[in-house]
Each structure stands twice: as C-alpha cells, then as structure tokens.
Design a protein around this motif. Structure first.
Motif, PDB file in Angstrom:
ATOM      1  N   PRO A 130       0.833  -1.208   0.000  1.00 44.88           N
ATOM      2  CA  PRO A 130       0.000   0.000   0.000  1.00 44.88           C
ATOM      3  C   PRO A 130       0.867   1.257   0.000  1.00 44.88           C
ATOM      4  O   PRO A 130       1.946   1.285   0.596  1.00 44.88           O
ATOM      5  N   GLN A 131       0.431   2.254  -0.700  1.00 41.33           N
ATOM      6  CA  GLN A 131       1.109   3.550  -0.671  1.00 41.33           C
ATOM      7  C   GLN A 131       0.062   4.648  -0.798  1.00 41.33           C
ATOM      8  O   GLN A 131      -1.033   4.425  -1.300  1.00 41.33           O
ATOM      9  N   LEU A 132       0.442   5.824  -0.341  1.00 40.70           N
ATOM     10  CA  LEU A 132      -0.465   6.962  -0.370  1.00 40.70           C
ATOM     11  C   LEU A 132       0.171   8.081  -1.184  1.00 40.70           C
ATOM     12  O   LEU A 132       1.370   8.357  -1.048  1.00 40.70           O
ATOM     13  N   SER A 133      -0.628   8.696  -2.027  1.00 42.09           N
ATOM     14  CA  SER A 133      -0.195   9.868  -2.784  1.00 42.09           C
ATOM     15  C   SER A 133      -0.787  11.107  -2.121  1.00 42.09           C
ATOM     16  O   SER A 133      -2.014  11.239  -2.010  1.00 42.09           O
ATOM     17  N   VAL A 134       0.090  11.987  -1.673  1.00 44.79           N
ATOM     18  CA  VAL A 134      -0.331  13.209  -0.974  1.00 44.79           C
ATOM     19  C   VAL A 134      -0.123  14.374  -1.931  1.00 44.79           C
ATOM     20  O   VAL A 134       1.011  14.797  -2.195  1.00 44.79           O
ATOM     21  N   PHE A 135      -1.216  14.910  -2.476  1.00 45.13           N
ATOM     22  CA  PHE A 135      -1.143  16.015  -3.435  1.00 45.13           C
ATOM     23  C   PHE A 135      -1.254  17.342  -2.684  1.00 45.13           C
ATOM     24  O   PHE A 135      -2.134  17.516  -1.821  1.00 45.13           O
ATOM     25  N   LEU A 136      -0.378  18.276  -3.046  1.00 44.18           N
ATOM     26  CA  LEU A 136      -0.318  19.562  -2.356  1.00 44.18           C
ATOM     27  C   LEU A 136      -1.104  20.624  -3.117  1.00 44.18           C
ATOM     28  O   LEU A 136      -1.348  20.496  -4.327  1.00 44.18           O
ATOM     29  N   ARG A 137      -1.464  21.679  -2.377  1.00 40.67           N
ATOM     30  CA  ARG A 137      -2.148  22.802  -3.019  1.00 40.67           C
ATOM     31  C   ARG A 137      -1.163  23.568  -3.907  1.00 40.67           C
ATOM     32  O   ARG A 137       0.044  23.599  -3.642  1.00 40.67           O
ATOM     33  N   GLY A 138      -1.684  24.187  -4.938  1.00 38.35           N
ATOM     34  CA  GLY A 138      -0.817  24.888  -5.883  1.00 38.35           C
ATOM     35  C   GLY A 138      -0.072  26.057  -5.279  1.00 38.35           C
ATOM     36  O   GLY A 138       1.032  26.403  -5.698  1.00 38.35           O
ATOM     37  N   GLU A 139      -0.655  26.674  -4.256  1.00 42.22           N
ATOM     38  CA  GLU A 139      -0.029  27.863  -3.669  1.00 42.22           C
ATOM     39  C   GLU A 139       0.920  27.522  -2.521  1.00 42.22           C
ATOM     40  O   GLU A 139       1.448  28.428  -1.848  1.00 42.22           O
ATOM     41  N   ASN A 156      -1.346  24.451 -22.134  1.00 38.92           N
ATOM     42  CA  ASN A 156      -0.620  25.717 -22.027  1.00 38.92           C
ATOM     43  C   ASN A 156       0.203  25.821 -20.753  1.00 38.92           C
ATOM     44  O   ASN A 156       1.146  26.600 -20.667  1.00 38.92           O
ATOM     45  N   ARG A 157      -0.158  25.039 -19.746  1.00 38.08           N
ATOM     46  CA  ARG A 157       0.554  25.097 -18.474  1.00 38.08           C
ATOM     47  C   ARG A 157       0.546  23.717 -17.831  1.00 38.08           C
ATOM     48  O   ARG A 157      -0.164  22.814 -18.262  1.00 38.08           O
ATOM     49  N   ASN A 158       1.337  23.571 -16.809  1.00 38.68           N
ATOM     50  CA  ASN A 158       1.428  22.307 -16.071  1.00 38.68           C
ATOM     51  C   ASN A 158       0.292  22.246 -15.054  1.00 38.68           C
ATOM     52  O   ASN A 158       0.287  23.001 -14.082  1.00 38.68           O
ATOM     53  N   PRO A 159      -0.681  21.351 -15.254  1.00 37.35           N
ATOM     54  CA  PRO A 159      -1.823  21.310 -14.332  1.00 37.35           C
ATOM     55  C   PRO A 159      -1.568  20.430 -13.108  1.00 37.35           C
ATOM     56  O   PRO A 159      -2.439  20.341 -12.225  1.00 37.35           O
ATOM     57  N   LEU A 160      -0.422  19.774 -13.054  1.00 32.41           N
ATOM     58  CA  LEU A 160      -0.164  18.806 -11.991  1.00 32.41           C
ATOM     59  C   LEU A 160       0.404  19.497 -10.751  1.00 32.41           C
ATOM     60  O   LEU A 160       1.210  20.439 -10.865  1.00 32.41           O
ATOM     61  N   PRO A 161       0.039  19.043  -9.555  1.00 31.97           N
ATOM     62  CA  PRO A 161       0.575  19.632  -8.321  1.00 31.97           C
ATOM     63  C   PRO A 161       1.832  18.883  -7.861  1.00 31.97           C
ATOM     64  O   PRO A 161       2.138  17.791  -8.338  1.00 31.97           O
ATOM     65  N   ASP A 162       2.564  19.484  -6.942  1.00 31.54           N
ATOM     66  CA  ASP A 162       3.617  18.743  -6.248  1.00 31.54           C
ATOM     67  C   ASP A 162       2.958  17.655  -5.401  1.00 31.54           C
ATOM     68  O   ASP A 162       1.794  17.782  -4.989  1.00 31.54           O
ATOM     69  N   ALA A 163       3.713  16.588  -5.131  1.00 34.60           N
ATOM     70  CA  ALA A 163       3.113  15.490  -4.380  1.00 34.60           C
ATOM     71  C   ALA A 163       4.188  14.729  -3.610  1.00 34.60           C
ATOM     72  O   ALA A 163       5.382  14.782  -3.939  1.00 34.60           O
ATOM     73  N   PHE A 164       3.742  14.041  -2.590  1.00 34.82           N
ATOM     74  CA  PHE A 164       4.582  13.103  -1.838  1.00 34.82           C
ATOM     75  C   PHE A 164       4.026  11.695  -2.054  1.00 34.82           C
ATOM     76  O   PHE A 164       2.803  11.482  -2.024  1.00 34.82           O
ATOM     77  N   VAL A 165       4.919  10.747  -2.277  1.00 36.15           N
ATOM     78  CA  VAL A 165       4.533   9.335  -2.318  1.00 36.15           C
ATOM     79  C   VAL A 165       4.963   8.725  -1.000  1.00 36.15           C
ATOM     80  O   VAL A 165       6.161   8.654  -0.683  1.00 36.15           O
ATOM     81  N   GLU A 172       6.838  25.483   3.350  1.00 37.25           N
ATOM     82  CA  GLU A 172       5.749  24.626   3.821  1.00 37.25           C
ATOM     83  C   GLU A 172       5.942  23.185   3.349  1.00 37.25           C
ATOM     84  O   GLU A 172       5.616  22.248   4.077  1.00 37.25           O
ATOM     85  N   VAL A 173       6.459  23.025   2.120  1.00 41.63           N
ATOM     86  CA  VAL A 173       6.717  21.677   1.602  1.00 41.63           C
ATOM     87  C   VAL A 173       7.767  20.975   2.454  1.00 41.63           C
ATOM     88  O   VAL A 173       7.621  19.804   2.818  1.00 41.63           O
ATOM     89  N   GLU A 174       8.832  21.714   2.798  1.00 49.58           N
ATOM     90  CA  GLU A 174       9.892  21.110   3.622  1.00 49.58           C
ATOM     91  C   GLU A 174       9.378  20.785   5.021  1.00 49.58           C
ATOM     92  O   GLU A 174       9.733  19.741   5.592  1.00 49.58           O
ATOM     93  N   ALA A 175       8.542  21.633   5.564  1.00 48.07           N
ATOM     94  CA  ALA A 175       7.982  21.362   6.888  1.00 48.07           C
ATOM     95  C   ALA A 175       7.067  20.138   6.849  1.00 48.07           C
ATOM     96  O   ALA A 175       7.078  19.304   7.768  1.00 48.07           O
ATOM     97  N   LEU A 176       6.280  20.031   5.777  1.00 47.50           N
ATOM     98  CA  LEU A 176       5.386  18.881   5.642  1.00 47.50           C
ATOM     99  C   LEU A 176       6.194  17.593   5.466  1.00 47.50           C
ATOM    100  O   LEU A 176       5.846  16.554   6.051  1.00 47.50           O
ATOM    101  N   GLU A 177       7.277  17.666   4.723  1.00 49.97           N
ATOM    102  CA  GLU A 177       8.126  16.485   4.538  1.00 49.97           C
ATOM    103  C   GLU A 177       8.721  16.031   5.863  1.00 49.97           C
ATOM    104  O   GLU A 177       8.801  14.832   6.148  1.00 49.97           O
TER     105      GLU A 177
END
Length: 302
Positions: free
Chosen positions: A61-70, A118-127, A75-80
C-alpha cells in the motif's frame, strides 16, 4: 537385469498392442482425459500470463499526498519533515510537478495531449509508503494526512493491486480444487477401463497363472496401459490448450495493441507442460493399480 528389462519391454509392447486393438475406445478415453486436464492447465496458463503482465505493480500500500498549488517551498519542507517523523510512515518520496509532467508525457498515448496544454496542471506530491497495512490503520493515516496544512488531496494507491493479488490467490485455489476433482474422475476412468480389460482377458490370465506366471508379470502390462492412456490424454490436453490460447490471442493481441501493449496469453513453460503429461501418466498408472489390485486377486485358475 537383462531378464527384468526384457519383461518390461514385453509389457510395454503388450500395452501398445491393447491400445492398437481398441483404437476407438482408447482415443475416446484419451480425449476425455485431455479435455478434463486442459481446464486446470488452461487456468494455470492464464494466471501465469496475467501475473507476468502485472509483476511490475506494487502490492504494497502507498499513499499519494497532493499539495495545493499555492504551497510554498518552506511549507513543503515542513510537511516532509512531519511525514518522516510519523511513526506510521516508512518511506517518503517527493515528486515535483515538473517531474510528474515528464512522467505523464512518457505515458503511451498521452504525449500529444500533454503537449497541447498551455501550463502544467499537476501539483507537487509526496509518495508515502506506510509501515501499516491494515485497512483501518491506512484510513486513519490518510485522514490525518488530509488534515495537514498545504495538503489538497490524499489518495490510497495500490489497493487495486492488493485486490488483484487476493483475486489471483482465490483463482489459484479454485484451480487446485478443480484439478483435484478432475483427478478423481480421471482415476475412475482408468480404473473402469482396466477393469474391462481384466474381465475381457480373464481366461488368458487364468492360463498364465496355471503355467506359473507371477502376479507381477500379469499386472505389469495393465500398469503400462494405464500410464500410456494418461500420456495420450496429457498430450491431447496440451494440444487443446495450445489451440485454445492461439484462438484467444487473435482478439487479445488486437485489444492489447490498442492500449500500446504487446500482451498475449503465453503457452505453458516446457517444465510445466512436461509436468502435465507426467501428472496425467501418474493418474493413469494409479487408476490401473487400484483396478488391478481389486480385480486381479479375484481371478484364480480352477
């Protein structure tokens, strides 16, 4: 030793002679055995092909954690750091949105679609790979992750793979049970065939015993007859399986090609094919053994 080998050669020749004398009955028996054995053998071949096709899928099992665009870098480092500090989490991997876009572009059939954006619609994420595997604990972990700041969505991945693994295990058990039931049927077929042969040759057996033939000498041709019927049935089972898979692959290959895959149902490996023939021969021998042990003792010269 030479005498023993000669007796076995004579027994094999006698078994072939009995098959040649009753070609129609022998062919029908082999056909029944072949059809029965082709069912579990076909199920095993299909499962083997599907297992090879899905062997790259992770069953953990694994979880994909998708982050908000803003979400900002701090905040990403703190969440990690929070994720790595959670005792329920075993491994954490950060997937930047740029890397996710490249992986999406490499997917068959999606390159042109991604290029048109026209742009990248994908968010940053953690696996996230958790240490827990229980469904309730995974749900609790996912709920806690959703409550963390900067998290937009949490998806539990690999659930389909675990379901597929459970389904494959159930299918393997069903194939084993089917093979066991059919094995009893094949032993019964050989038992009845050898019984009829013994009754037909009753006078010949009595005369053989009168002139000093041992029980082992009399039994031997019947054992080889049962084994030969099993070999013929196993060979027919492989032929039926090969032709069935060839017919299925006509449509499967076309369907797989539409998804950019070269998947096809594979025939049994040489070792597995040999095992089918030997298993069938063993069932034939065992059925002959039961029949001879039951009815040959009743025949005594008068």
């Amino acid at each position: 030793m030479k005498t023993w080998l000669r007796q076995h050669r004579q027994a094999i020749a006698a078994a072939f002679g009995k098959l040649a004398a009753q070609k129609s009955a022998a062919l029908l028996n082999a056909l029944v055995i072949g059809i029965a054995l082709s069912l579990p053998a076909g199920g095993y071949a299909l499962l083997s092909s599907l297992r090879e096709a899905t062997q790259g899928a992770s069953l953990e099992p694994q979880l994909s954690v998708f982050l908000r665009g803003e979400t900002r870098r701090q905040e990403v480092e703190a969440l990690e750091a929070r994720l790595k500090g959670d005792a329920r989490v075993g491994n954490v991997r950060f997937v930047p949105r740029e890397q996710a876009l490249k992986e999406l572009q490499a997917t068959e059939g999606l390159g042109e679609v991604v290029a048109a954006l026209n742009r990248n619609p994908l968010p940053d994420a953690f696996v996230v790979r958790p240490k827990v595997t229980d469904a309730a604990l995974l749900d609790a972990l996912a709920k806690d992750l959703r409550a963390m700041p900067g998290v937009a969505h949490v998806q539990v991945d690999s659930a389909w793979a675990r379901r597929l693994g459970a389904l494959a295990g159930t299918a393997r058990l069903a194939i084993v049970l089917l093979a066991a039931l059919l094995a009893f049927g094949l032993v019964a077929i050989t038992f009845n065939t050898i019984r009829l042969q013994i009754l037909t040759q009753r006078a010949e057996i009595e005369i053989s015993k009168l002139i000093g033939a041992t029980d082992a000498f009399i039994r031997r041709p019947f054992f080889y007859l049962g084994a030969l019927q099993g070999v013929a049935g196993g060979a027919l089972a492989l032929a039926i399986l090969w032709s069935s898979l060839a017919a299925l692959n006509v449509g499967v290959v076309e369907l797989a090609a539409s998804y950019g895959s070269d998947f096809r149902f594979a025939f049994l490996a040489p070792g597995d094919a040999l095992a089918v023939v030997l298993f069938s021969a063993g069932l034939g021998w065992f059925g002959a053994y039961l029949s001879v042990s039951r009815y040959l003792l009743e025949i005594e010269p008068k």
